[in-house]
Design a protein around this motif. Structure first.
Motif, PDB file in Angstrom:
ATOM      1  N   THR A 257       0.793  -1.231   0.032  1.00 45.85           N
ATOM      2  CA  THR A 257      -0.047  -0.118   0.156  1.00 45.85           C
ATOM      3  C   THR A 257       1.125   1.313   0.056  1.00 45.85           C
ATOM      4  O   THR A 257       1.960   1.202   0.386  1.00 45.85           O
ATOM      5  CB  THR A 257      -0.741   0.146   1.260  1.00 45.85           C
ATOM      6  OG1 THR A 257      -0.044   0.145   2.339  1.00 45.85           O
ATOM      7  CG2 THR A 257      -1.807  -1.217   1.220  1.00 45.85           C
ATOM      8  N   GLY A 258       0.299   2.417  -0.208  1.00 46.04           N
ATOM      9  CA  GLY A 258       0.974   3.507  -0.024  1.00 46.04           C
ATOM     10  C   GLY A 258       1.508   3.940   1.160  1.00 46.04           C
ATOM     11  O   GLY A 258       2.605   4.264   1.384  1.00 46.04           O
ATOM     12  N   PHE A 259       0.645   3.557   2.063  1.00 45.52           N
ATOM     13  CA  PHE A 259       1.259   3.797   3.695  1.00 45.52           C
ATOM     14  C   PHE A 259       2.656   3.085   3.769  1.00 45.52           C
ATOM     15  O   PHE A 259       3.782   3.363   4.373  1.00 45.52           O
ATOM     16  CB  PHE A 259       0.305   3.208   4.521  1.00 45.52           C
ATOM     17  CG  PHE A 259       0.674   3.546   6.052  1.00 45.52           C
ATOM     18  CD1 PHE A 259       0.640   4.592   6.815  1.00 45.52           C
ATOM     19  CD2 PHE A 259       1.368   2.587   6.501  1.00 45.52           C
ATOM     20  CE1 PHE A 259       0.947   4.648   8.014  1.00 45.52           C
ATOM     21  CE2 PHE A 259       1.885   2.465   7.973  1.00 45.52           C
ATOM     22  CZ  PHE A 259       1.618   3.588   8.634  1.00 45.52           C
ATOM     23  N   ASP A 260       2.590   1.512   3.312  1.00 42.55           N
ATOM     24  CA  ASP A 260       3.785   0.714   3.661  1.00 42.55           C
ATOM     25  C   ASP A 260       4.959   1.149   2.720  1.00 42.55           C
ATOM     26  O   ASP A 260       6.207   1.380   2.931  1.00 42.55           O
ATOM     27  CB  ASP A 260       3.554  -0.820   3.259  1.00 42.55           C
ATOM     28  CG  ASP A 260       2.953  -1.501   4.440  1.00 42.55           C
ATOM     29  OD1 ASP A 260       3.344  -1.011   5.540  1.00 42.55           O
ATOM     30  OD2 ASP A 260       2.253  -2.409   4.101  1.00 42.55           O
ATOM     31  N   ARG A 261       4.995   1.908   1.407  1.00 41.68           N
ATOM     32  CA  ARG A 261       5.872   2.216   0.639  1.00 41.68           C
ATOM     33  C   ARG A 261       6.646   3.414   1.257  1.00 41.68           C
ATOM     34  O   ARG A 261       7.742   3.581   1.262  1.00 41.68           O
ATOM     35  CB  ARG A 261       5.414   2.759  -0.729  1.00 41.68           C
ATOM     36  CG  ARG A 261       4.712   1.434  -1.372  1.00 41.68           C
ATOM     37  CD  ARG A 261       4.011   1.649  -3.128  1.00 41.68           C
ATOM     38  NE  ARG A 261       3.370   0.853  -3.616  1.00 41.68           N
ATOM     39  CZ  ARG A 261       2.854   0.980  -4.822  1.00 41.68           C
ATOM     40  NH1 ARG A 261       3.480   1.937  -5.494  1.00 41.68           N
ATOM     41  NH2 ARG A 261       2.173   0.056  -5.276  1.00 41.68           N
ATOM     42  N   VAL A 262       5.577   4.369   1.987  1.00 41.30           N
ATOM     43  CA  VAL A 262       6.315   5.610   2.361  1.00 41.30           C
ATOM     44  C   VAL A 262       6.900   5.118   3.724  1.00 41.30           C
ATOM     45  O   VAL A 262       7.912   5.619   3.982  1.00 41.30           O
ATOM     46  CB  VAL A 262       5.264   6.550   2.564  1.00 41.30           C
ATOM     47  CG1 VAL A 262       5.638   7.880   3.593  1.00 41.30           C
ATOM     48  CG2 VAL A 262       4.571   7.371   1.343  1.00 41.30           C
TER      49      VAL A 262
END
Length: 319
Positions: A257-262
């Motif tokens: 997810t975007g959260f995990d990538r960031v």
């Protein structure tokens, strides 16, 4: 420090690639050479170490799994195995290592630190069971995978008027079960951190049936026991049709997810910053959206804890 290595160890988690990418590019930005250790500590002992460049980590931020592969190693737990690994690092003149993984990986990182290799850990595990950080890399992606699965199962449960027991991962930690159960509206959540009473669970299901409820969802953390056995107990005691779904390794895969990538990008870069400052024996984390670091000793001394208020809320909302 001019030569840094990075490895992934233990169970894979979505976002590990994003963390590897951040370590490599952050280090190169600071004029360091970066080496990838393939297949974790086993690869370190075998000398499976290769230099990485900017292109080595291109087009991986969105991919699940780990480009460095991962493995578990019993040999590395021995002093002989550790010294063999250290010797291979020294052959490449590697001064510091970023270890991306869970608590077992951290124990290996601590051993490297004790042998004179600067080490920084980054929490890569779907279980979210590492003290010193609010979230681990991969937890959010796995959580969303579970939620999507429960939503689909609920459609079938409603159509066939059945009770479904869904077993999720987490080893001895109940975060995945707690968060997914609350988000998906499960009637009961069973966690290893909270002692459960089967009679109370049966009573709750019976109360729901009396008021006309046609289906129920029960989320079970794997650390509590077998979802299959729990399903069989419910079916036997209530004489209702019960189905069990063990989600298994589907929870580990998929694009992060975007959260995990960031999160992975921030933690990977922070790990490099600490190495460049001469730090060792620490693990990076995030608390209240602020980057932080915690010593391995402190991490190993703290038990994993769930958010008890969240658990109480889940019970209140599932009446």
């Amino acid at each position: 420090m001019k030569r840094i290595a990075v490895l992934t160890s233990g169970g894979d988690s979505p976002g590990m690639n994003a963390a590897v990418r951040a370590v490599v590019r952050k280090a190169i930005y600071h004029d360091c050479k970066v080496f990838g250790v393939y297949r974790g500590y086993a690869g370190m002992m075998d000398g499976d170490i290769k230099e990485l460049n900017l292109g080595s980590v291109g087009d991986i931020i969105h991919r699940g799994g780990t480009m460095l592969y991962t493995a578990r190693s019993e040999e590395f737990k021995t002093k002989e195995g550790q010294l063999k690994a250290v010797e291979n690092l020294k052959k490449h003149e590697i001064e510091g290592v970023v270890v991306i993984g869970g608590d077992g990986s951290y124990k290996g990182a601590q051993k490297l630190s004790e042998h004179g290799i600067a080490t920084i850990g980054a929490p890569g595990t779907i279980d979210n069971d590492i003290p010193g950080t609010d979230f681990t890399i991969g937890f959010d992606t796995s959580l969303n995978t579970i939620i999507h699965s429960i939503d689909k199962i609920r459609d079938t449960a409603s159509s066939h008027e059945r009770t479904y027991v869904i077993e999720v991962m987490g080893r001895h930690a109940g975060d995945l079960a707690l968060w997914s159960g609350l988000a998906a509206g499960a009637e009961t959540i069973m966690l290893p951190e909270v002692e459960y009473n089967m009679e109370e669970i049966i009573d709750r299901l019976e109360r729901g049936a009396k008021r006309g409820k046609k289906h129920s969802i029960i989320v079970v953390a794997e650390g509590i026991g077998s979802g299959v056995e729990i399903g069989e107990t419910i079916q036997k005691q209530m004489n209702i049709e019960t189905r069990v779904t063990v989600l298994g390794h589907i929870q580990r895969g998929g694009s992060p997810t975007g959260f995990d990538r960031v999160l992975a990008s921030r933690l990977g870069a922070h790990a490099v910053d600490l190495l460049l400052k001469g730090k060792s024996g620490l693990a990076v984390g995030i608390e209240n959206n602020q980057l932080c670091s915690t010593s391995f000793d402190e991490i190993f001394s703290k038990p994993h804890e769930i958010d008890t208020k969240m658990y109480e809320l889940s019970s209140q909302l599932s009446i």
